[in-house]
Design a protein around this motif. Structure first.
Motif, PDB file in Angstrom:
ATOM      1  N   LEU A  11       0.807  -1.215   0.000  1.00 35.90           N
ATOM      2  CA  LEU A  11       0.000   0.000   0.000  1.00 35.90           C
ATOM      3  C   LEU A  11       0.849   1.278   0.000  1.00 35.90           C
ATOM      4  O   LEU A  11       0.538   2.216  -0.754  1.00 35.90           O
ATOM      5  CB  LEU A  11      -0.987  -0.004   1.170  1.00 35.90           C
ATOM      6  N   PRO A  12       1.913   1.355   0.779  1.00 33.53           N
ATOM      7  CA  PRO A  12       2.730   2.578   0.732  1.00 33.53           C
ATOM      8  C   PRO A  12       3.312   2.853  -0.653  1.00 33.53           C
ATOM      9  O   PRO A  12       3.400   4.007  -1.070  1.00 33.53           O
ATOM     10  CB  PRO A  12       3.845   2.315   1.741  1.00 33.53           C
ATOM     11  N   ILE A  62       1.992   4.368   7.162  1.00 33.84           N
ATOM     12  CA  ILE A  62       1.740   2.928   7.000  1.00 33.84           C
ATOM     13  C   ILE A  62       3.037   2.205   6.671  1.00 33.84           C
ATOM     14  O   ILE A  62       3.348   1.152   7.234  1.00 33.84           O
ATOM     15  CB  ILE A  62       0.684   2.684   5.897  1.00 33.84           C
ATOM     16  N   GLY A  63       3.812   2.775   5.770  1.00 31.83           N
ATOM     17  CA  GLY A  63       5.049   2.142   5.331  1.00 31.83           C
ATOM     18  C   GLY A  63       6.085   1.992   6.415  1.00 31.83           C
ATOM     19  O   GLY A  63       6.884   1.051   6.402  1.00 31.83           O
ATOM     20  N   HIS A  64       6.069   2.904   7.376  1.00 30.49           N
ATOM     21  CA  HIS A  64       7.074   2.849   8.443  1.00 30.49           C
ATOM     22  C   HIS A  64       6.870   1.658   9.368  1.00 30.49           C
ATOM     23  O   HIS A  64       7.741   1.325  10.161  1.00 30.49           O
ATOM     24  CB  HIS A  64       7.084   4.167   9.231  1.00 30.49           C
ATOM     25  N   GLN A  71      14.505   3.749   3.830  1.00 26.18           N
ATOM     26  CA  GLN A  71      13.954   2.949   2.737  1.00 26.18           C
ATOM     27  C   GLN A  71      12.752   3.637   2.094  1.00 26.18           C
ATOM     28  O   GLN A  71      12.612   3.657   0.872  1.00 26.18           O
ATOM     29  CB  GLN A  71      13.567   1.558   3.227  1.00 26.18           C
ATOM     30  N   LEU A  72      11.896   4.231   2.911  1.00 28.37           N
ATOM     31  CA  LEU A  72      10.746   4.956   2.374  1.00 28.37           C
ATOM     32  C   LEU A  72      11.193   6.136   1.515  1.00 28.37           C
ATOM     33  O   LEU A  72      10.656   6.368   0.430  1.00 28.37           O
ATOM     34  CB  LEU A  72       9.839   5.448   3.509  1.00 28.37           C
TER      35      LEU A  72
END
Length: 117
Positions: A11-12, A62-64, A71-72
């Motif tokens: 999703l991210p 969300i990605g974290h 990385q993000l």
């Protein structure tokens, strides 16, 4: 676990792609309309950027849960290059050269190191 666009790993990325489309239009879309006053370009860009933030902030939140902040950020930069390349060709009608392709590939190659280890 089955593949799902709702997963915290995927999703991210989807949200970052969408946010980068808005960001690219906010930053560079006005270049097609140089006869408009600069202040109008700024106001329009702010309006477009609002939607970019509405996607980028949740993408990072969300990605974290799965990725590090580094990385993000790296994903965002590579996604930006891909979106920008398409935008340049299809919206601005500018051609990409081998120099651009090689440079973008070198950046992407460097980004791969962020995901090692």
């Amino acid at each position: 676990m089955p593949f799902s666009l709702n997963s915290a790993a995927v999703l991210p990325i989807v949200l970052l792609v969408l946010s980068n489309v808005f960001m690219t239009f906010a930053w560079y879309g006005h270049l097609k309309y140089t006869s408009s006053p600069l202040y109008m370009a700024v106001i329009a860009s702010w309006g477009i950027a609002f939607f970019e933030y509405c996607l980028a902030v949740p993408a990072n939140r969300i990605g974290h849960t799965v990725y590090s902040a580094a990385q993000l950020k790296t994903m965002q930069e590579v996604i930006t290059l891909v979106v920008f390349a398409g935008f340049s060709v299809f919206w601005l009608k500018e051609s990409l050269t081998w120099n651009h392709a090689i440079g973008f590939c070198m950046i992407a190659g460097g980004a791969a190191f962020v995901f090692k280890g």
